[in-house]
Design a protein around this motif. Structure first.
Motif, PDB file in Angstrom:
ATOM      1  N   MET A  52      26.403-100.290  29.257  1.00 19.13           N
ATOM      2  CA  MET A  52      25.803-101.433  28.574  1.00 19.13           C
ATOM      3  C   MET A  52      26.675-102.672  28.667  1.00 19.13           C
ATOM      4  SD  MET A  52      24.342 -99.503  25.173  1.00 19.13           S
ATOM      5  CE  MET A  52      23.572-100.966  24.512  1.00 19.13           C
TER       6      MET A  52
ATOM      7  N   THR B 109      26.403 -95.839  21.659  1.00 15.83           N
ATOM      8  CA  THR B 109      26.566 -95.218  22.966  1.00 15.83           C
ATOM      9  C   THR B 109      27.759 -95.791  23.725  1.00 15.83           C
ATOM     10  OG1 THR B 109      25.481 -94.674  25.045  1.00 15.83           O
ATOM     11  CG2 THR B 109      25.014 -96.834  24.137  1.00 15.83           C
TER      12      THR B 109
ATOM     13  N   TYR C 223      17.744 -93.485  15.835  1.00 20.47           N
ATOM     14  CA  TYR C 223      17.908 -93.667  17.285  1.00 20.47           C
ATOM     15  C   TYR C 223      18.437 -95.057  17.630  1.00 20.47           C
ATOM     16  CZ  TYR C 223      15.946 -89.121  18.157  1.00 20.47           C
ATOM     17  OH  TYR C 223      15.751 -87.766  18.200  1.00 20.47           O
ATOM     18  N   LEU C 224      18.166 -96.050  16.784  1.00 25.54           N
ATOM     19  CA  LEU C 224      18.776 -97.355  16.980  1.00 25.54           C
ATOM     20  C   LEU C 224      20.292 -97.255  16.809  1.00 25.54           C
ATOM     21  CD1 LEU C 224      18.625-100.413  17.386  1.00 25.54           C
ATOM     22  CD2 LEU C 224      18.262-100.641  14.917  1.00 25.54           C
ATOM     23  N   HIS C 225      20.721 -96.528  15.784  1.00 23.56           N
ATOM     24  CA  HIS C 225      22.157 -96.344  15.568  1.00 23.56           C
ATOM     25  C   HIS C 225      22.802 -95.620  16.754  1.00 23.56           C
ATOM     26  CE1 HIS C 225      21.800 -96.669  10.882  1.00 23.56           C
ATOM     27  NE2 HIS C 225      21.534 -97.808  11.515  1.00 23.56           N
ATOM     28  N   LEU C 226      22.133 -94.603  17.247  1.00 19.64           N
ATOM     29  CA  LEU C 226      22.684 -93.873  18.392  1.00 19.64           C
ATOM     30  C   LEU C 226      22.809 -94.783  19.611  1.00 19.64           C
ATOM     31  CD1 LEU C 226      20.888 -90.398  18.217  1.00 19.64           C
ATOM     32  CD2 LEU C 226      23.183 -90.990  17.433  1.00 19.64           C
ATOM     33  N   SER C 227      21.809 -95.635  19.828  1.00 17.53           N
ATOM     34  CA  SER C 227      21.878 -96.541  20.979  1.00 17.53           C
ATOM     35  C   SER C 227      23.015 -97.541  20.819  1.00 17.53           C
ATOM     36  CB  SER C 227      20.542 -97.276  21.146  1.00 17.53           C
ATOM     37  OG  SER C 227      20.347 -98.236  20.124  1.00 17.53           O
ATOM     38  N   GLN C 228      23.292 -97.951  19.589  1.00 22.21           N
ATOM     39  CA  GLN C 228      24.381 -98.895  19.358  1.00 22.21           C
ATOM     40  C   GLN C 228      25.744 -98.226  19.492  1.00 22.21           C
ATOM     41  OE1 GLN C 228      23.106-100.199  15.479  1.00 22.21           O
ATOM     42  NE2 GLN C 228      22.199-102.086  16.278  1.00 22.21           N
TER      43      GLN C 228
ATOM     44  N   SER D  69      32.573-101.709  19.049  1.00 23.49           N
ATOM     45  CA  SER D  69      31.220-101.167  19.048  1.00 23.49           C
ATOM     46  C   SER D  69      30.794-100.842  17.622  1.00 23.49           C
ATOM     47  CB  SER D  69      31.147 -99.905  19.907  1.00 23.49           C
ATOM     48  OG  SER D  69      31.845 -98.847  19.276  1.00 23.49           O
TER      49      SER D  69
END
Length: 519
Positions: free
Chosen positions: A85, A81, A74-79, A11
């Motif tokens: 997914m 997670t 927030y893009l980093h946080l989504s990546q 990840s």
């Protein structure tokens, strides 16, 4: 099974700080121009429009950041997670793909911009969808009426407990009928909500075949029985073949029968609750019917009942009068409101769109695929070292999921089911669901493929578990110390049990971090 072709997975790791630690004083996402003189002259000072009692003494503690900084954060946080997914065979809940089309429909202004206090004449489209879904679920269950106010399965179970209370109170029997019967493998919301509604809970244990016997039920039922609340099939995938007899026994004693349809996926179009004799049932719109279940909600526990119980339903109720739809308040003898307004209407719209797209034939095929996929998985998983299933002596087919056990693997290697759960995410597999408490089966896990996962995805999931079993028997420490390929390694669970270290807000984080450093 060959498992030497597992994909390399890692990840994204950004070591992302808390947003409040990224603040640069004075930085803004946008800058507002000064008020034009003509506007200021007409309106006056903006601050004067706010009552003095509502004005802040200090500026709010908001993060001062530019728009690109916020987007990137927030893009980093989504990546990073660890959420659902990857391949997610999440059992006991029938998690499935949520179509993007229904998400788009629910975001349209015709839905998103509605306000429940609008005049009913301007809510006709939404009310029609609610009414049509009500009619569709009547067909699937045989019930006479559905409401969608309960905010989840547990809320629907609580609605049933309250309806049970009102029903017996109207007959002058509530003081006498103070017990609700359930089983150890019913969803925990059934005994929990019964207790919350003031009932004494009688829990039946499992016997041969994976369900309590009719004799045990008869011994538990009496003139004190208010209702039976039961899941069937249960979370082990076991369908009680004596369920009609169960309903007859409870009815003969004067009790009601509630069918918790959380595990409906494998019996869609195959079983109708009313035809089995049940007085009420519930469906999970946010699981079985393709609506999203993000972060534990928003959810809808669709509650349906017979005409005899409908008079106790919470209002408002959607009624059709000619070619118009109206809202009727609940009856005086009803249980009152269980949710504000009409509940999560956008989820109802998603579920209705999914149901119409599937159609009766699609639902029947989905149920067949769900059972087929589960039994395919079971055959493969039971060939893996250290894996067994609940009630292995019972050779009957399981439904849409099976409760498996890693008890033997734990005895042999000391690797727990939680360790295996952590290790699976290293291969791009979402952590599997274990079991509701209490653990009837040691070291449990409960995968459920449903109808949506491909054979390739299922085979990969099984291959990952086989690889981890091999690791547990050869290099167990790599499993015990997992995850290794994620943004966050194995966490120290200590703070999770220490309320002095919990921090749900930035202010609490600062206060508790300071106190921790001082100690």
């Amino acid at each position: 099974m060959k498992n030497d072709n597992l994909r390399r997975f890692h990840s994204a790791v950004w070591d992302e700080p808390i947003i409040m630690e990224m603040v640069v004083p004075g930085r803004r996402g946008c800058h507002f121009p000064a008020v034009e003189d003509a506007v200021a002259a007409a309106v006056g000072e903006a601050g004067d429009l706010i009552p003095a009692s509502m004005r802040r003494d200090t500026a709010p503690g908001l993060p001062e950041m530019s728009e690109p900084d916020v987007l990137r954060h927030y893009l980093h946080l989504s990546q990073e997670t660890l959420g659902m997914m990857g391949i997610s065979l999440f059992g006991t809940c029938t998690m499935k793909y949520n179509p993007r089309l229904t998400e788009d429909l629910a975001c349209r202004p015709e839905v998103a911009d509605l306000h429940p206090n609008q005049d009913v004449s301007t809510l006709q489209g939404a009310l029609e969808v609610i009414h049509r879904l009500d009619e569709s679920l009547r067909e699937l269950s045989g019930m006479d009426r559905f409401v969608f106010q309960p905010a989840g399965g547990a809320d629907a179970a609580y609605t049933q407990a309250c309806v049970t209370r009102a029903y017996h109170a109207a007959r002058g029997e509530l003081e006498q009928r103070n017990q609700i019967v359930t089983s150890i493998q019913a969803h925990p919301c059934n005994p929990a909500t019964a207790a919350a509604a003031g009932f004494e809970v009688v829990t039946l244990m499992l016997e041969d075949g994976g369900y309590p016997s009719v004799e045990a039920l008869k011994a538990a039922v009496s003139d004190r029985t208010a209702a039976l609340m039961i899941s069937n099939p249960d979370d082990m995938g076991v369908y009680n073949p004596h369920i009609r007899e169960w309903v007859r026994v409870v009815h003969d004693a004067g009790g009601l029968c509630f069918y918790d349809h959380a595990n409906f996926n494998g019996v869609m179009t195959k079983v109708r609750a009313r035809e089995l004799g049940f007085d009420a049932c519930m469906f999970m719109l946010h699981k079985t019917f393709g609506a999203s279940k993000g972060g534990g909600g928003p959810a809808v526990g669709a509650y349906g009942c017979t005409a005899e119980l409908a008079e106790y339903l919470p209002g408002p109720l959607v009624e059709r009068e000619g070619d118009r739809y109206v809202l009727q308040p609940g009856k005086a003898e009803g249980i009152g409101r269980v949710r504000e307004y009409l509940g999560n209407v956008h989820q109802v719209i998603k579920a209705y769109a999914w149901l119409r797209a599937m159609g009766a034939d699609g639902l029947a095929e989905a149920a067949d695929l769900s059972v087929l996929a589960n039994n395919y998985m079971e055959k493969k998983l039971l060939g893996i070292r250290g894996v067994s299933r609940s009630h292995p002596e019972d050779e009957s087919w399981r439904m849409e999921m099976t409760r498996f056990s890693l008890g033997q693997l734990y005895e042999d290697t000391g690797v727990s089911v939680l360790d295996v759960q952590n290790r699976m995410v290293d291969y791009g597999i979402d952590a599997f669901w274990l079991s509701h408490e209490p653990w009837v089966v040691p070291e449990p896990f409960t995968p459920e493929a449903g109808e949506m996962w491909s054979k390739e995805d299922i085979d990969y999931w099984i291959a990952v578990l086989e690889r981890i079993s091999e690791e547990a028997y050869t290099t167990p420490e790599i499993v015990r110390s997992a995850p290794h390929n994620h943004a966050i390694a194995k966490l120290d669970a200590g703070p999770l049990e220490d309320p002095e270290r919990w921090a749900m807000t930035w202010r609490a984080y600062q206060r508790k971090r300071t106190a921790s450093v001082q100690r």
